[in-house]
Design an enzyme around this catalytic site. Structure first.
Site, PDB file in Angstrom:
ATOM      1  N   ASP A 199     -14.800 -34.132 -19.362  1.00 19.11           N
ATOM      2  CA  ASP A 199     -13.764 -35.164 -19.444  1.00 19.11           C
ATOM      3  C   ASP A 199     -13.826 -35.813 -20.824  1.00 19.11           C
ATOM      4  OD1 ASP A 199     -12.957 -34.765 -16.838  1.00 19.11           O
ATOM      5  OD2 ASP A 199     -14.156 -36.392 -15.998  1.00 19.11           O
ATOM      6  N   GLU A 229     -18.063 -29.685 -16.578  1.00 21.62           N
ATOM      7  CA  GLU A 229     -18.660 -30.927 -16.083  1.00 21.62           C
ATOM      8  C   GLU A 229     -18.563 -31.059 -14.566  1.00 21.62           C
ATOM      9  OE1 GLU A 229     -18.127 -35.796 -16.319  1.00 21.62           O
ATOM     10  OE2 GLU A 229     -17.008 -34.563 -17.726  1.00 21.62           O
ATOM     11  N   TYR A 278     -40.981 -37.331   1.398  1.00 20.18           N
ATOM     12  CA  TYR A 278     -40.949 -37.361   2.870  1.00 20.18           C
ATOM     13  C   TYR A 278     -42.310 -37.115   3.516  1.00 20.18           C
ATOM     14  CZ  TYR A 278     -35.987 -38.178   3.210  1.00 20.18           C
ATOM     15  OH  TYR A 278     -34.754 -38.770   3.141  1.00 20.18           O
TER      16      TYR A 278
END
EC number: 5.6.2.2
Length: 353
Positions: free
Chosen positions: A234, A181, A95
């Protein structure tokens, strides 16, 4: 800091020498994304080979001239920050001149190239990465500015500190660390008071692929307390990939493996074999996409899978079924099955790999 300044001065000196000899200046950086430059060591994970292939960023080539200029620009910003003992995030750098840099990923990539080229960890360059990870559980520490963070007696979630190197006075009675996770699973376990019910533990989530600070914190906690570290992901190629990043590191950050990996990490769940063992219905699982198949095939070829026969078997089970499942699939057995049955049984009877 003098080491950082000297390293940058050496780079600039080489640029000036080339100009004095009427040659086009060149910056040489390692090929960070090339698997041929990576070696696997059990005790460290993936690390860059000492004599790796490099690429040249030339100032006289239209394709790389802009990148050459941007690297010098960021080197000058780092030099000023180190001199004045100030810090900036990669976002701050982008920025400071969005038109010049074009995108955040350009800045991210150049910062990693500079860190690798100078052989200096990113935090020593006074560049902080934005933190997205959370920590909770049996842990207390003091941040660099003197703020005491106490996660122990509340269900409050704390953001992983942006300067992990600066934290001190770490105290914990945790018996293990659990890396989760996803944020949703992390929050659910907190709501169920998991950190205190079974035995005191520290819970961390990188909310998907972990950022640098989350990986640094996992490593620092392991170095400090030497307690077992487990991952709860997962049952899909993406979850396996994330466990591998915490345990063995990533190709692009292999030059910093010594500070980032915890090779003793154990994969607790959700294992593909668990889905069979618990008779999870196929209609609540998700069919593989082409992308899933490619990701799994790529993981199966990696050097660290060869020395993990139990992991290899799990990947074969997943490849054969062509099905994946999120941790939430356990709610089909009962709403609190994860915290009441699955995790206590796994931790008590050693159901990890």
């Amino acid at each position: 800091s003098s080491e950082v300044l000297e390293a940058i001065e050496n780079v600039i000196e080489d640029v000036l020498k080339s100009l004095a000899q009427k040659k086009a200046p060149v910056l040489t950086v390692a090929n960070r994304s090339d698997w041929r430059n990576i070696q696997f060591k059990d005790s460290i994970g993936l690390q860059m080979t000492p004599h790796c292939t490099t690429k040249q960023i030339r100032s006289d080539c239209p394709r790389s001239a802009q990148r050459f200029a941007l690297m010098l620009k960021i080197l000058s910003m780092i030099y000023k920050m180190v001199q004045s003992n100030t810090y900036a995030t990669k976002r701050d750098i982008y920025y400071s001149d969005t038109l010049l840099f074009g995108s955040q990923s350009v800045v991210d990539n150049i910062v990693s190239d500079i860190s690798c080229m100078l052989k200096i960890p990113r935090r020593s360059l006074h560049i902080l990465s934005t933190t997205k990870g959370f920590v909770a559980g049996n842990l207390r520490y003091t941040e660099e500015d003197g703020t005491v963070v106490n996660c122990t007696f509340s269900a409050t979630v704390f953001t992983v500190p942006s300067n992990v190197q600066g934290i001190k006075n770490l105290i914990s009675h945790a018996k293990f660390m659990l890396i989760v996770e996803k944020d949703a699973t992390f929050q659910r376990l907190l709501d169920d008071d998991f950190c205190n019910k079974l035995s005191p533990c520290i819970m961390i989530t990188g909310r998907g692929v972990p950022d640098l600070n989350t990986r640094l914190l996992v490593r620092k906690l392991w170095d400090t307390f030497q307690i077992p570290v487990f991952t709860l992901m997962d049952a899909d190629p993406h979850g396996i990939e994330i466990t591998c990043i915490y345990k063995y590191g990533s190709v692009s950050m292999s030059f910093e493996a010594h500070h980032l990996t915890v090779p003793s990490i154990k994969w607790l769940g959700l294992l593909p074999s668990d889905l069979q063992r618990l008779n999870i219905r196929k209609d609540v699982m998700i069919p593989f996409t082409k992308q899933d198949q490619n990701k799994l095939a790529s993981i199966q070829k990696r050097p660290y899978i060869a020395c993990q026969p139990t992991w290899k078997r799990e990947l074969e089970i997943m490849a054969a079924s062509k099905l994946k499942a999120e941790i939430q699939v356990l709610t089909t057995l009962s709403s609190d099955y994860l915290s009441r049955v699955y995790l206590p049984n796994k931790l008590q009877f050693g159901g990890w790999l």
